[in-house]
Write a protein that holds these residues in place. Structure first.
Motif, short mmCIF file in Angstrom:
data_model
loop_
_atom_site.label_atom_id
_atom_site.label_comp_id
_atom_site.label_asym_id
_atom_site.label_seq_id
_atom_site.Cartn_x
_atom_site.Cartn_y
_atom_site.Cartn_z
N ALA A 1 -2.06 36.49 9.92
CA ALA A 1 -2.23 37.78 9.23
C ALA A 1 -2.16 37.52 7.74
N PRO A 2 -2.69 38.46 6.93
CA PRO A 2 -2.52 38.31 5.48
C PRO A 2 -1.04 38.26 5.13
N TYR A 3 -0.72 37.68 3.98
CA TYR A 3 0.67 37.61 3.49
C TYR A 3 1.26 39.01 3.43
N VAL B 1 -7.96 43.15 3.82
CA VAL B 1 -7.34 42.35 2.77
C VAL B 1 -8.16 41.07 2.56
N SER B 2 -8.55 40.84 1.32
CA SER B 2 -9.29 39.61 1.01
C SER B 2 -8.63 38.92 -0.18
N VAL B 3 -8.23 37.69 0.03
CA VAL B 3 -7.59 36.93 -1.05
C VAL B 3 -8.61 36.66 -2.17
N GLY B 4 -9.74 36.07 -1.79
CA GLY B 4 -10.74 35.68 -2.80
C GLY B 4 -11.28 36.88 -3.57
N ALA B 5 -11.57 37.97 -2.87
CA ALA B 5 -12.15 39.14 -3.55
C ALA B 5 -11.12 39.79 -4.48
N LYS C 1 -3.05 23.95 -4.19
CA LYS C 1 -4.52 23.92 -4.30
C LYS C 1 -5.09 25.33 -4.44
N ASN C 2 -4.68 26.22 -3.55
CA ASN C 2 -5.30 27.55 -3.53
C ASN C 2 -4.95 28.36 -4.78
N SER C 3 -3.84 28.03 -5.40
CA SER C 3 -3.51 28.69 -6.65
C SER C 3 -4.33 28.05 -7.78
N ALA D 1 0.40 32.62 7.90
CA ALA D 1 -0.86 32.23 7.24
C ALA D 1 -1.85 31.54 8.18
N THR D 2 -3.10 31.94 8.09
CA THR D 2 -4.16 31.25 8.85
C THR D 2 -4.18 29.76 8.49
N ASP D 3 -3.80 29.44 7.25
CA ASP D 3 -3.80 28.04 6.81
C ASP D 3 -2.69 27.21 7.47
N GLY E 1 -16.22 29.48 9.93
CA GLY E 1 -16.82 30.76 10.28
C GLY E 1 -17.67 31.32 9.15
N ASN E 2 -18.25 32.45 9.46
CA ASN E 2 -19.06 33.15 8.50
C ASN E 2 -18.12 33.72 7.44
N ARG E 3 -18.32 33.34 6.21
CA ARG E 3 -17.38 33.86 5.19
C ARG E 3 -18.16 34.65 4.15
N PRO E 4 -18.29 35.97 4.41
CA PRO E 4 -19.10 36.81 3.53
C PRO E 4 -18.45 37.02 2.15
N ILE E 5 -19.24 37.52 1.19
CA ILE E 5 -18.67 37.84 -0.13
C ILE E 5 -18.93 39.31 -0.50
N ASP E 6 -19.30 40.11 0.51
CA ASP E 6 -19.63 41.51 0.23
C ASP E 6 -18.48 42.25 -0.48
N LEU E 7 -17.24 41.93 -0.13
CA LEU E 7 -16.12 42.65 -0.75
C LEU E 7 -15.93 42.24 -2.21
N THR F 1 -6.47 35.87 13.58
CA THR F 1 -7.12 37.16 13.28
C THR F 1 -7.97 37.11 12.01
N ILE F 2 -7.89 36.04 11.24
CA ILE F 2 -8.60 36.03 9.95
C ILE F 2 -10.02 35.45 10.09
N PHE F 3 -10.12 34.32 10.77
CA PHE F 3 -11.44 33.68 10.91
C PHE F 3 -11.81 33.54 12.38
N GLU F 4 -13.10 33.72 12.67
CA GLU F 4 -13.52 33.76 14.09
C GLU F 4 -13.70 32.37 14.69
N ASN F 5 -13.71 31.35 13.84
CA ASN F 5 -14.05 30.04 14.40
C ASN F 5 -13.09 28.98 13.86
N ARG F 6 -11.81 29.24 14.01
CA ARG F 6 -10.87 28.31 13.39
C ARG F 6 -10.07 27.53 14.43
N TYR F 7 -10.76 27.13 15.50
CA TYR F 7 -10.08 26.37 16.55
C TYR F 7 -10.77 25.02 16.77
#
Ligand code: UD1
Length: 427
Positions: free
Chosen positions: A305-307, A170-174, A22-24, A311-313, A126-132, A334-340
């Motif tokens: 952690a990033p690859y 590290v940002s996958v999407g950006a 999916k993510n690919s 994986a957070t996933d 969580g808050n998922r910014p796009i600033d990067l 460590t990637i998202f603040e609200n993933r529990y």
């Protein structure tokens, strides 16, 4: 709305076909924007998110045709043609439903010289910014303005220039967005501290197949020599390492022995290492990966952690599995603040999980008990199905739209290996 009913019982045994990632897929689809020639993607998973993305691309005048697959087959083939773009605006109604829509920003800007995309807003994990995303695009020549909840990006004189950008985190999407933009820039770009997830390697490989010039694929330093134009290609989406890891956890918790057909061990190092540390046998086979339980599961200490890290996933699925392990596991997100968000649901099934900020202590229990549960995100939903496979009695999982976003025909695949699971319509 539909529900999934899962009852404890069998150790899972047999073969599970692993779908395209999916993510690919969600980053390969917008590559259709980069060329006026047809792009054919094979092994696309049949998922709600893919349908949603197709719909979004149709809005820009991209024609899409699905061919070559029967309803009973997993996966499908889609040919996308962006001969002429009729719109460069991704509206709020579509972006809001699917965060990945932001991935049209880079390629649209590169192709059309402008792109207007709604801000995606918050989401359950969580808050998922796009600033990067925006800073990286600015570094390669974009001018960006925000107005009325939209990002408007313009390439002065119609073409990005290329440039250098170092990601502060590290940002996958950006990384995906800036790579898709840089391939058509009028110059060279250097992207440092880039994400190097296998899905980014898949993206780069597709872009190279379309005529792009990218050095450093698979590393955190990418050098991209912009081209005047890219051409069409036919490309097979990589297999879904997160889906494979999810079924590995499902097999392990049930004391099972399954082969994940199509899974690639080399893309799953951290998951394989964690499974082995928990006492699970993991072997490469000619067609994929075999995962077999070997006595009681052992507790683990894991940090996302990033690859190539863990994986957070995969965090929620491991948490479910570790509920039945011997001893206390410590998971740190460590990637998202609200993933529990799955924690309270797992605890309702008899788990003993305590969270402190970004850390969760998972104390192994002797048994879980079935309960009606619901989850607020995709991987969290899968963790409840995994727990349900061993929970005494019946677990009823609702809000299936989360699962349908990311797991192709979940209940069918689990039935193939003997799980007692079914989808029912709500009364
Ligand atoms: C993330 C995961 C990815 C996972 C996906 C879906 C990582 C590094 N990324 O990718 O593995 O498949 O979620 O669950 O594990 N950030 C910013 N500004 C930005 C973009 C990101 O501050 O513009 C921050 C995020 O808040 C987060 C971190 O960077 O803390 C990584 O986010 P990113 O990789 O961009 O998220 P996704 O691409 O959604």
């Amino acid at each position: 709305m539909d529900k999934i009913l899962v009852r404890s019982g069998n150790a899972l045994k047999g073969k599970i076909p692993i779908s395209g990632a999916k993510n690919s897929a969600l980053t390969l689809l917008p590559c259709a924007l980069l060329t006026d020639e047809p792009l054919t993607l094979r092994n696309l998973p049949r998922l709600a998110d893919i349908d949603g993305f197709q719909h979004l691309l149709n809005q820009f005048g991209i024609s899409t045709m699905i061919a070559g697959s029967r309803p009973e087959d997993f996966g499908r083939v889609m040919t996308l043609s962006a001969t002429r773009l009729t719109s460069t605006v991704a509206p709020y109604e579509l972006v809001r439903k699917m965060r990945a829509s932001i991935l049209v920003l880079g390629p649209m800007l590169a192709r059309a010289g402008e792109a207007t995309v709604s801000l995606p807003g918050g989401c359950a994990i969580g808050n998922r910014p796009i600033d990067l995303h925006l800073k990286a695009l600015e570094a390669i020549g974009a001018e960006i303005e925000m107005a009325a909840g939209y990002v408007k990006a313009v390439a002065p004189k119609g073409r990005l220039t290329g440039g250098t950008y170092t990601f502060p985190v590290v940002s996958v999407g950006a990384t995906e967005n800036v790579v898709m933009a840089a391939v058509l820039a009028n110059g060279t770009s250097e992207i440092k501290n880039a994400a190097r997830e296998p899905e980014i390697v898949d993206l780069c490989n597709l872009l190279v197949a379309m005529g792009a010039s990218i050095e450093g694929i698979g590393t955190s330093d990418l050098i991209i020599h912009g081209k005047d134009r890219l051409h069409g290609a036919t490309y097979r989406v990589m297999s879904d390492r997160i889906e494979a890891g999810s079924y590995a956890c499902a097999a392990a918790i049930t004391g099972g022995d399954v082969e994940l057909v199509g899974a690639k061990m080399s893309e799953m190092d951290a998951t394989v290492e964690a499974l082995r540390a928990a006492g699970v046998i993991v072997d490469e086979t000619a067609d994929g990966i075999r995962v077999a339980a070997n006595g009681k599961l052992q507790a683990l200490t894991l940090e996302t952690a990033p690859y190539p890290g863990f994986a957070t996933d995969m965090q929620a699925q491991f948490m479910a599995m570790l509920c039945m392990a011997d001893g206390a596991s410590v998971l740190t997100e460590t990637i998202f603040e609200n993933r529990y968000m799955h924690v309270s649901e797992l605890n309702r099934m008899g788990a003993d999980v305590e969270t402190k900020g970004r850390t969760a202590i998972v104390r192994g229990v002797e048994k879980l008990t079935g309960a009606p549960v619901m989850a607020t995100d995709l991987r969290a939903s899968m963790s409840l199905v995994i727990a349900g496979l061993v929970a005494e009695g019946e677990t009823e999982v609702s809000r299936l739209y989360h699962l349908d976003r990311g797991y192709e025909r979940l209940e069918e695949k689990l039935q193939l290996v003997g799980a007692d699971i079914e989808r029912v319509g709500a009364e």
